[in-house]
Design a protein around this motif. Structure first.
Motif, PDB file in Angstrom:
ATOM      1  N   UNK A  24      35.952  17.406  -7.585  1.00 28.24           N
ATOM      2  CA  UNK A  24      35.591  18.694  -8.180  1.00 28.24           C
ATOM      3  C   UNK A  24      36.599  19.770  -7.805  1.00 28.24           C
ATOM      4  N   UNK A  25      37.000  19.792  -6.526  1.00 28.34           N
ATOM      5  CA  UNK A  25      37.958  20.804  -6.067  1.00 28.34           C
ATOM      6  C   UNK A  25      39.303  20.647  -6.757  1.00 28.34           C
ATOM      7  N   UNK A  26      39.787  19.412  -6.879  1.00 31.18           N
ATOM      8  CA  UNK A  26      41.100  19.203  -7.480  1.00 31.18           C
ATOM      9  C   UNK A  26      41.080  19.463  -8.979  1.00 31.18           C
ATOM     10  N   UNK A  27      39.971  19.143  -9.638  1.00 36.55           N
ATOM     11  CA  UNK A  27      39.884  19.422 -11.076  1.00 36.55           C
ATOM     12  C   UNK A  27      39.901  20.923 -11.331  1.00 36.55           C
ATOM     13  N   UNK A  28      39.076  21.659 -10.588  1.00 39.33           N
ATOM     14  CA  UNK A  28      39.021  23.106 -10.786  1.00 39.33           C
ATOM     15  C   UNK A  28      40.326  23.759 -10.344  1.00 39.33           C
ATOM     16  N   UNK A  29      40.906  23.251  -9.256  1.00 41.52           N
ATOM     17  CA  UNK A  29      42.181  23.792  -8.807  1.00 41.52           C
ATOM     18  C   UNK A  29      43.303  23.509  -9.782  1.00 41.52           C
ATOM     19  N   UNK A  30      43.281  22.331 -10.399  1.00 48.52           N
ATOM     20  CA  UNK A  30      44.313  22.005 -11.368  1.00 48.52           C
ATOM     21  C   UNK A  30      44.236  22.854 -12.622  1.00 48.52           C
ATOM     22  N   UNK A  31      43.041  23.257 -13.005  1.00 44.81           N
ATOM     23  CA  UNK A  31      42.881  24.071 -14.212  1.00 44.81           C
ATOM     24  C   UNK A  31      43.174  25.538 -13.940  1.00 44.81           C
ATOM     25  N   UNK A  32      42.658  26.057 -12.825  1.00 38.10           N
ATOM     26  CA  UNK A  32      42.786  27.494 -12.550  1.00 38.10           C
ATOM     27  C   UNK A  32      43.945  27.827 -11.621  1.00 38.10           C
ATOM     28  N   UNK A  33      44.448  26.858 -10.870  1.00 34.94           N
ATOM     29  CA  UNK A  33      45.498  27.044  -9.860  1.00 34.94           C
ATOM     30  C   UNK A  33      45.031  27.926  -8.696  1.00 34.94           C
ATOM     31  N   UNK A  34      43.725  28.043  -8.515  1.00 35.40           N
ATOM     32  CA  UNK A  34      43.207  28.731  -7.341  1.00 35.40           C
ATOM     33  C   UNK A  34      43.395  27.839  -6.115  1.00 35.40           C
ATOM     34  N   UNK A  35      43.722  28.414  -4.988  1.00 34.64           N
ATOM     35  CA  UNK A  35      43.928  27.635  -3.772  1.00 34.64           C
ATOM     36  C   UNK A  35      43.034  28.139  -2.637  1.00 34.64           C
ATOM     37  N   UNK A  36      43.419  29.263  -2.042  1.00 30.89           N
ATOM     38  CA  UNK A  36      42.662  29.771  -0.897  1.00 30.89           C
ATOM     39  C   UNK A  36      41.237  30.136  -1.301  1.00 30.89           C
ATOM     40  N   UNK A  37      41.099  30.872  -2.390  1.00 29.91           N
ATOM     41  CA  UNK A  37      39.761  31.295  -2.808  1.00 29.91           C
ATOM     42  C   UNK A  37      38.886  30.105  -3.161  1.00 29.91           C
ATOM     43  N   UNK A  38      39.434  29.103  -3.827  1.00 28.89           N
ATOM     44  CA  UNK A  38      38.639  27.927  -4.198  1.00 28.89           C
ATOM     45  C   UNK A  38      38.195  27.161  -2.960  1.00 28.89           C
ATOM     46  N   UNK A  39      39.094  27.003  -1.996  1.00 27.30           N
ATOM     47  CA  UNK A  39      38.723  26.311  -0.759  1.00 27.30           C
ATOM     48  C   UNK A  39      37.584  27.024  -0.045  1.00 27.30           C
ATOM     49  N   UNK A  40      37.675  28.342   0.050  1.00 28.22           N
ATOM     50  CA  UNK A  40      36.637  29.099   0.751  1.00 28.22           C
ATOM     51  C   UNK A  40      35.325  29.073  -0.036  1.00 28.22           C
ATOM     52  N   UNK A  41      35.396  29.180  -1.355  1.00 30.87           N
ATOM     53  CA  UNK A  41      34.173  29.131  -2.169  1.00 30.87           C
ATOM     54  C   UNK A  41      33.448  27.805  -1.975  1.00 30.87           C
ATOM     55  N   UNK A  42      34.180  26.694  -2.007  1.00 31.32           N
ATOM     56  CA  UNK A  42      33.544  25.394  -1.839  1.00 31.32           C
ATOM     57  C   UNK A  42      33.014  25.206  -0.419  1.00 31.32           C
ATOM     58  N   UNK A  43      33.708  25.758   0.570  1.00 31.96           N
ATOM     59  CA  UNK A  43      33.191  25.691   1.932  1.00 31.96           C
ATOM     60  C   UNK A  43      31.896  26.488   2.064  1.00 31.96           C
TER      61      UNK A  43
END
Length: 733
Positions: free
Chosen positions: A462-481
């Motif tokens: 899920x993280x890699x799919x959303x990251x690949x589409x949006x290119x979010x990194x730090x914010x995506x990691x913190x949101x999922x945590x």
């Protein structure tokens, strides 16, 4: 770019994020320095506004959650009742009809009331915070359509999420809260207006709507830190420490408000343990081994291959948008209903089930004591399906996961771009979950003694799919945590998200940046397009330059406004000192006279306000027979608050632009003194300034106009945001 795309891009107007330094503004601030309570007001009101924005966003988020939850539960309950008591065909008819009607309502709201409410709104927000005025983006009507539309779209079963539209909702609520006292202002005195309109400038409004976007993410995921990081990383083009603290406070209030009301709806107002709109739950201890980072990297690479294909197949044209949305809704309902019929995949129920887990399992057409794995992936809300992928220990059949992946990926591709409020967070997570869970099940089969947790693979997918589409990194990691509340997932999430961004950047730009281009929203990047590094300001400035003298006739101002569509005009003076009104005056010099110097810049809206207020000076004979200027009897001096922008200004036609300006006989020969109202300290660059520095200046300072001068401060040209906007040709190809 085609001619139509260039014309559409030119239809946008820019925002004025530059701080305005004028004599009128300085006088206004000096007047208020000694005003009782003004200093307290300016210190406290931003925090109160942030509190109100967070509170409103949290309440609206709770309303969306409850509405979607109840409507979806009613839809599923009706379908299962029809299945048990009537027939399979009747159950499908009710299921599909509900989907068509709900999505049709959502599409009618968008197309019939406010088209800008369609989609997630994040590309438009990126454009606005970059400095482009997107018409009607933050109006109250837009927010209402967004909220109602996303409720009907998600509860109707479309493959879309409510998280993206919540960002736009928080953004719009912030803009409206800043303008909330508009009706009271109309009846107030000028002395009190300074309190109400103090934060309505574009530069102040930018900070509030940035915090509103952060609050929307925070409420959606129950992740206040992630919301602030999202605003910083993905949405905003301008950031400062003060904005970070205020945004964090706003996001905190939104999260607390949502949790408070959710806890109360579940029977305990003081419990405060309910999460945001979507939560993924905690994983078991020691959920993965260090060597499993290798397959996690494989998930990141493979997911981005899928993301590139999806990026190239969005935003297809539709003749009738409402019928298109209804057709996609019925198609989604048909596939999600008949696939469990065709592939029942019946399995025995686990021996021990909690009440929450039991709600996730559906017997559908299976025997008593069994459940349908395919029905579990179709007849639950998307959030419950995701939690199932993460935490159900019973293995998922590989064919079911393959079908779920293909189904949601294909439906998300054709759904994103429909004329409904729709986000992409949850569909991307769904696709990644299916792919990751499939990889986890395969790893468990290959290494049965390794105690593989397939749910961890679903989370990384899920993280890699959303990251690949949006290119979010730090914010995506913190949101999922924050949504999993599981710190042990930090390392695999960081690795997966970083690799997904690297691989994605190798192929294309992010989906949101792509949509900024597809919508032809002017956007200023940090760096100029390739090939412009060796150019200077002289090479890209606009000439010939339309300037105004600091003492100018009314006729000259009117003629310039009629003959041009420019929104900013450099103001020039000559080396000799200029007399003020009521002093000896020589006729104003022509802008083309030799050796003018730049004294400031004035906006089109300011000139229009001066004309409407008739701030005219007429030439009279002085006591000694010399000509002097005297303020006209019916003239009024506009207050700086009269220049405050509306909630969503438009680029109207010139006829509307000059509405309310009626010149009387003799007015054309009167004079306007621009000096009290012009920005006397505009940003300027020398002719030989490198273009990369021009880009950085525009981006970091939020400029709309940049004057180009020589070493003697003589203006030679002007650069606007549209002159340095990104050329999308390379990216789109």
């Amino acid at each position: 770019m085609t001619a139509a795309e260039v014309a559409r891009m030119n239809s946008y107007e820019s925002l004025d994020y530059e701080v305005w330094y004028s004599e009128a503004q300085e006088a206004f601030e000096e007047e208020n320095q000694g005003a009782k309570g003004y200093a307290w007001f300016m210190a406290v009101m931003p925090w109160l506004a942030m509190f109100a924005i967070g509170l409103a966003t949290g309440i609206v988020s709770f309303g969306i959650f409850q509405a979607v939850k109840n409507l979806a539960a009613t839809r599923f309950a009706l379908t299962f009742w029809m299945l048990d008591h009537v027939s399979l065909g009747a159950a499908f008819a009710a299921y599909a009809a509900w989907a068509g009607v709900s999505v049709g309502i959502a599409s009618l709201l968008v197309m019939g009331i406010e088209p800008v409410a369609g989609g997630s709104g994040i590309p438009e927000i990126k454009g606005y915070l970059n400095g482009t005025n997107v018409h009607k983006l933050m109006r109250l009507k837009t927010a209402v359509v967004k909220v109602l539309g996303v409720i009907f779209a998600v509860s109707g079963g479309l493959t879309c999420g409510k998280e993206g539209p919540l960002v736009h909702t928080g953004f719009a609520l912030a803009g409206n809260i800043v303008h909330l006292p508009k009706m009271a202002t109309a009846c107030a005195t000028r002395a009190s207006r300074k309190y109400w309109q103090a934060f309505r400038s574009d530069v102040h409004k930018r900070d509030f709507v940035t915090a509103g976007a952060a609050a929307g993410v925070a409420a959606a995921f129950g992740a206040p830190v992630g919301g602030v990081l999202f605003a910083l990383e993905e949405a905003s083009s301008y950031w400062q420490l003060q904005l970070m603290w205020r945004s964090f406070f706003c996001a905190l209030i939104a999260t607390f408000t949502l949790i408070f009301f959710r806890s109360g709806s579940e029977g305990s107002w003081l419990d405060l343990s309910s999460p945001g709109l979507i939560t993924f739950g905690e994983f078991k201890p020691n959920a993965y081994r260090l060597w499993e980072l290798i397959p996690f990297l494989g998930l990141a690479v493979c997911n981005n291959a899928l993301c590139r294909w999806r990026r190239d197949h969005i935003e297809k044209a539709a003749t009738i948008r409402v019928l298109e949305a209804v057709a996609i809704a019925v198609l989604t309902a048909a596939l999600s209903f008949w696939l469990p019929v065709a592939l029942q995949s019946c399995k025995e129920l686990p021996a021990r089930l909690s009440v929450d887990d039991a709600e996730h399992y559906h017997r559908f057409l299976c025997k008593p004591g069994e459940y349908s794995a395919m029905a579990n992936a179709m007849f639950n809300t998307q959030e419950d399906i995701i939690k199932g992928f993460f935490h159900i220990e019973d293995p998922y059949p590989i064919p079911v996961l393959l079908i779920v992946l293909a189904l949601y990926f294909g439906l998300a591709t054709i759904t994103y771009g429909l004329a409904v409020p729709a986000g992409l967070f949850v569909p991307a997570i769904m696709c990644g979950c299916a792919y990751g869970r499939m990889a986890g099940e395969a790893m468990d089969s290959l290494f049965p003694s390794a105690d593989i947790d397939s749910g961890v693979y679903a989370l990384i997918g899920a993280a890699t799919a959303l990251g690949g589409i949006t290119r979010m990194t730090i914010s995506l990691t913190v949101i999922l945590l924050e949504t999993t509340n599981d710190i042990q997932m930090l390392l695999p999430l960081m690795v997966g998200v970083i690799v997904s961004k690297w691989v994605g950047d190798w192929f294309n730009i992010s989906l949101y940046d792509l949509h900024v281009e597809l919508k032809c929203i002017p956007f200023v990047e940090n760096n100029p397009p390739a090939g412009l590094e060796r150019l200077t300001a002289r090479d890209i400035m606009v000439t010939p330059l339309v300037t105004l003298p600091h003492l100018v006739t009314v006729g000259a101002v009117y003629d310039v406004l009629v003959s041009t569509s420019h929104n900013g005009f450099p103001v020039v003076a000559h080396r000799a000192s200029a007399p003020a009104p009521q002093q000896l005056l020589a006729p104003p010099s022509s802008p083309s006279s030799s050796d003018p110097r730049l004294v400031g810049i004035i906006l089109r809206s300011h000139l229009l306000s001066l004309l409407r207020h008739r701030t005219f000076y007429h030439e009279l004979d002085g006591p000694d027979g010399s000509p002097v200027l005297d303020l006209a009897q019916d003239a009024s001096i506009p207050h700086v608050l009269d220049f405050a922008p509306s909630l969503s200004s438009t680029s109207d036609a010139l006829a509307t632009d000059l509405a309310g300006v009626a010149l009387r006989p003799g007015d054309r020969d009167a004079f306007i003194d621009l000096r009290p109202f012009l920005n006397k300290a505009p940003f300027r660059v020398l002719l030989e300034t490198p273009v990369p520095r021009v880009y950085r200046t525009f981006r970091s300072m939020g400029l709309r106009h940049l004057c180009v001068v020589d070493e003697n401060n003589t203006p030679h040209g002007i650069i606007t945001r549209k002159d340095i906007r990104t050329d999308f040709t390379v990216d789109l190809n």
